[in-house]
Design an enzyme around this catalytic site. Structure first.
Site, PDB file in Angstrom:
ATOM      1  N   CYS A 115       0.805  -1.039  -0.275  1.00  0.00           N
ATOM      2  CA  CYS A 115      -0.016  -0.282   0.215  1.00  0.00           C
ATOM      3  C   CYS A 115       0.584   1.381  -0.120  1.00  0.00           C
ATOM      4  O   CYS A 115      -0.088   2.443   0.182  1.00  0.00           O
ATOM      5  CB  CYS A 115      -0.824  -0.173   1.250  1.00  0.00           C
ATOM      6  SG  CYS A 115      -1.719  -1.472   1.900  1.00  0.00           S
ATOM      7  N   HIS A 255      -2.527   6.792   3.353  1.00  0.00           N
ATOM      8  CA  HIS A 255      -3.280   5.300   2.473  1.00  0.00           C
ATOM      9  C   HIS A 255      -4.691   5.526   3.499  1.00  0.00           C
ATOM     10  O   HIS A 255      -4.409   5.533   4.718  1.00  0.00           O
ATOM     11  CB  HIS A 255      -1.842   4.638   3.109  1.00  0.00           C
ATOM     12  CG  HIS A 255      -2.564   3.253   2.762  1.00  0.00           C
ATOM     13  ND1 HIS A 255      -3.388   2.541   1.275  1.00  0.00           N
ATOM     14  CD2 HIS A 255      -2.492   1.820   3.485  1.00  0.00           C
ATOM     15  CE1 HIS A 255      -3.837   1.735   1.204  1.00  0.00           C
ATOM     16  NE2 HIS A 255      -3.460   0.988   3.110  1.00  0.00           N
ATOM     17  N   ASN A 285     -10.171  -0.275   1.241  1.00  0.00           N
ATOM     18  CA  ASN A 285      -8.986   0.026   0.738  1.00  0.00           C
ATOM     19  C   ASN A 285      -7.799  -0.205  -0.514  1.00  0.00           C
ATOM     20  O   ASN A 285      -8.403  -1.339  -1.003  1.00  0.00           O
ATOM     21  CB  ASN A 285      -7.377  -1.067   1.869  1.00  0.00           C
ATOM     22  CG  ASN A 285      -6.410  -0.594   2.110  1.00  0.00           C
ATOM     23  OD1 ASN A 285      -5.982  -0.781   0.554  1.00  0.00           O
ATOM     24  ND2 ASN A 285      -5.721  -1.430   2.728  1.00  0.00           N
TER      25      ASN A 285
HETATM   26  O1  UT7 Z   1      -3.680  -1.716   4.077  1.00  0.00           O
HETATM   27  C1  UT7 Z   1      -2.001  -1.581   4.731  1.00  0.00           C
HETATM   28  C2  UT7 Z   1      -2.171  -2.584   5.681  1.00  0.00           C
HETATM   29  N1  UT7 Z   1      -3.536  -3.004   6.825  1.00  0.00           N
HETATM   30  C3  UT7 Z   1      -3.796  -2.492   7.897  1.00  0.00           C
HETATM   31  O2  UT7 Z   1      -3.009  -1.814   8.346  1.00  0.00           O
HETATM   32  C4  UT7 Z   1      -5.393  -3.074   8.072  1.00  0.00           C
HETATM   33  C5  UT7 Z   1      -4.739  -3.529   9.920  1.00  0.00           C
HETATM   34  N2  UT7 Z   1      -5.586  -3.501  10.763  1.00  0.00           N
HETATM   35  C6  UT7 Z   1      -7.416  -3.394  10.678  1.00  0.00           C
HETATM   36  O3  UT7 Z   1      -7.902  -2.681  10.037  1.00  0.00           O
HETATM   37  C7  UT7 Z   1      -7.780  -4.211  11.457  1.00  0.00           C
HETATM   38  O4  UT7 Z   1      -7.105  -4.226  12.818  1.00  0.00           O
HETATM   39  C8  UT7 Z   1      -8.866  -5.168  11.000  1.00  0.00           C
HETATM   40  C9  UT7 Z   1     -10.037  -4.142  10.381  1.00  0.00           C
HETATM   41  C10 UT7 Z   1      -8.686  -5.756  10.106  1.00  0.00           C
HETATM   42  C11 UT7 Z   1      -9.541  -6.135  12.117  1.00  0.00           C
HETATM   43  O5  UT7 Z   1     -10.136  -5.169  13.235  1.00  0.00           O
HETATM   44  P1  UT7 Z   1      -9.875  -5.614  14.504  1.00  0.00           P
HETATM   45  O6  UT7 Z   1     -10.526  -4.105  15.301  1.00  0.00           O
HETATM   46  O7  UT7 Z   1      -8.184  -5.504  14.238  1.00  0.00           O
HETATM   47  O8  UT7 Z   1     -10.656  -7.041  14.745  1.00  0.00           O
HETATM   48  P2  UT7 Z   1      -9.942  -8.354  15.177  1.00  0.00           P
HETATM   49  O9  UT7 Z   1      -9.094  -8.772  13.627  1.00  0.00           O
HETATM   50  O10 UT7 Z   1      -8.966  -8.467  16.238  1.00  0.00           O
HETATM   51  O11 UT7 Z   1     -11.080  -9.183  15.312  1.00  0.00           O
HETATM   52  C12 UT7 Z   1     -12.231  -9.000  16.271  1.00  0.00           C
HETATM   53  C13 UT7 Z   1     -13.045  -9.788  15.590  1.00  0.00           C
HETATM   54  C14 UT7 Z   1     -12.651 -11.674  15.262  1.00  0.00           C
HETATM   55  O12 UT7 Z   1     -13.496 -12.117  16.647  1.00  0.00           O
HETATM   56  P3  UT7 Z   1     -13.082 -12.842  18.170  1.00  0.00           P
HETATM   57  O13 UT7 Z   1     -11.705 -13.419  17.884  1.00  0.00           O
HETATM   58  O14 UT7 Z   1     -13.186 -11.179  19.309  1.00  0.00           O
HETATM   59  O15 UT7 Z   1     -14.061 -14.112  17.998  1.00  0.00           O
HETATM   60  C15 UT7 Z   1     -13.060 -11.411  14.295  1.00  0.00           C
HETATM   61  O16 UT7 Z   1     -13.115 -13.166  14.178  1.00  0.00           O
HETATM   62  O17 UT7 Z   1     -13.888  -9.948  14.829  1.00  0.00           O
HETATM   63  C16 UT7 Z   1     -14.446 -10.540  14.206  1.00  0.00           C
HETATM   64  N3  UT7 Z   1     -14.159 -10.257  12.802  1.00  0.00           N
HETATM   65  C17 UT7 Z   1     -15.312 -10.525  12.094  1.00  0.00           C
HETATM   66  N4  UT7 Z   1     -16.579  -9.924  12.315  1.00  0.00           N
HETATM   67  C18 UT7 Z   1     -17.565  -9.713  11.687  1.00  0.00           C
HETATM   68  C19 UT7 Z   1     -13.562 -10.404  12.081  1.00  0.00           C
HETATM   69  N5  UT7 Z   1     -13.264  -9.815  11.062  1.00  0.00           N
HETATM   70  C20 UT7 Z   1     -14.878  -9.691  10.773  1.00  0.00           C
HETATM   71  C21 UT7 Z   1     -16.076  -9.546   9.802  1.00  0.00           C
HETATM   72  N6  UT7 Z   1     -16.880  -9.167  10.248  1.00  0.00           N
HETATM   73  N7  UT7 Z   1     -16.268  -8.610   8.566  1.00  0.00           N
END
Ligand code: UT7
Length: 333
Positions: A115, A255, A285
């Site tokens: 990115c 970004h 993104n």
């Molecule tokens: O482009 C450059 C590089 N990319 C980035 O810099 C992206 C950086 N990361 C992020 O933007 C965030 O970490 C995400 C948006 C990807 C994820 O958000 P998060 O707050 O870090 O959530 P998480 O991965 O810790 O997941 C929390 C919960 C999980 O469930 P449990 O284990 O707590 O029960 C996931 O399974 O949310 C769940 N989850 C979802 N639930 C509904 C993950 N994706 C989804 C979804 N819908 N799409």
């Protein structure tokens, strides 16, 4: 002294809109989760039938930038395309775009920096203009991430979108334009975000998307924690190098990965979110394309004018991150 000035901007987005309700029908997710955790409401998905390959989107964005700059394709010395989703593993997207444009006098190549690709490409354009190697450089950020995503992985497929943006940069003796560029990488963390294999042709339908074998893998939470300090620190470095403070910055064009990342970066930099241009609610993104698309939109809606200091800041796979500090060069039309 020679300076590299952005003379034109352009962008191109696929027609097909996939909103969060549409994603609820594909994976186990909700509009509420996606909006709260990312700020994204919808994204664009490229379709073969609509002539929306990476090359075609990149070429359209480039034509729009050339038109604004009033520069003919034959005048371009170098085309640099930032992409991780070129239509083919080789030749480069830049060479394919060169052919579409008829930019017969250019040397063309791609930059792969996740990115951060657009900010990396701006550094190369700036260096070659300052070294006197090129006078006119076209920089394109073009992505078709829908072809790399695992459409059964709710952790990633809700985040990404397709699109392209471009800028035309020209050597000029007037002080201003690109004031400094800063890029950094940490290959030790490459496995936080990567593709398992190569690329494939654009899908013809959303059903086709689900069968793509080349899956993007991401550890979102660890990436988030890397992104915030990396972006904030490199933005600080750009300010320091130019003897500026946050008050000198008119607009930050970051970004567009996640609204919460941007809020955390804004807080660390003590720059108001009002100075952060965001459009991720509409496009998600788009990797290398996100900054040039945002720059084109910000300029066309009057968010910056000639003389304004604009800070670009990126973070992505590699890991890579970077910043560019600009004095905006284009007067309103
Ligand atoms: O482009 C450059 C590089 N990319 C980035 O810099 C992206 C950086 N990361 C992020 O933007 C965030 O970490 C995400 C948006 C990807 C994820 O958000 P998060 O707050 O870090 O959530 P998480 O991965 O810790 O997941 C929390 C919960 C999980 O469930 P449990 O284990 O707590 O029960 C996931 O399974 O949310 C769940 N989850 C979802 N639930 C509904 C993950 N994706 C989804 C979804 N819908 N799409």
């Amino acid at each position: 002294m020679t300076f590299a000035h952005i003379k034109g901007t352009g962008s191109a987005l696929p027609q097909r809109i996939l909103d969060n309700a549409g994603l609820e029908r594909i994976v186990d997710t909700t509009d509420e989760w996606i909006t709260r955790r990312t700020g994204i409401k919808e994204r664009r998905i490229a379709m073969m039938d609509n002539n929306e390959s990476t090359t075609e989107l990149g070429s359209l964005a480039a034509r729009r930038a050339l038109e604004m700059a009033d520069i003919a394709p034959e005048e371009i010395d170098t085309i640099i395309t930032a992409t991780v989703s070129a239509d083919r593993i080789f030749p480069s997207a830049a060479c394919m775009i060169q052919r579409e444009l008829g930019a017969e006098n250019a040397a063309a190549y791609d930059v792969s920096a996740g990115c951060s690709g657009f900010v990396y490409a701006l550094e190369m354009a700036n260096n070659s203009i300052k070294a006197g190697v090129a006078k006119t450089v076209l920089v394109v950020g073009a992505e078709r991430l829908s072809s790399l995503v695992n459409w059964q992985d709710r952790g990633t497929c809700v985040l990404l979108g397709d699109g392209a943006g471009a800028v035309v940069i020209r050597a000029d003796e007037t002080e201003g334009g690109i004031l400094s560029t800063h890029i950094k990488s940490d290959g030790r963390l490459w496995d936080l975000l990567y593709s398992e294999s190569g690329n494939q042709p654009p899908p013809e339908s959303l059903k086709g998307l689900a069968t793509t074998p080349f899956h993007l893998r991401m550890e979102g939470n660890r990436l988030f924690k890397q992104a915030v300090p990396s972006m904030a620190n490199i933005a600080e470095l750009a300010l320091q190098k130019n003897g500026m403070t946050r008050d000198d910055i008119h607009l930050v064009i970051p970004h567009q990965a996640n609204i919460r990342i941007l809020q955390a970066v804004a807080e660390k930099l003590k720059i108001s979110m009002e100075k952060f241009f965001t459009n991720l609610d509409r496009y998600g993104n788009t990797s290398s394309a996100s900054i040039p698309i945002a720059m084109d939109e910000a300029f066309r809606i009057g968010r910056m004018k000639a003389g304004d200091h604009v800070l670009l800041v990126s973070f992505g796979a590699g890991l890579t991150w970077g910043a560019t500090l600009l004095r905006w060069s284009i007067p309103p039309s």
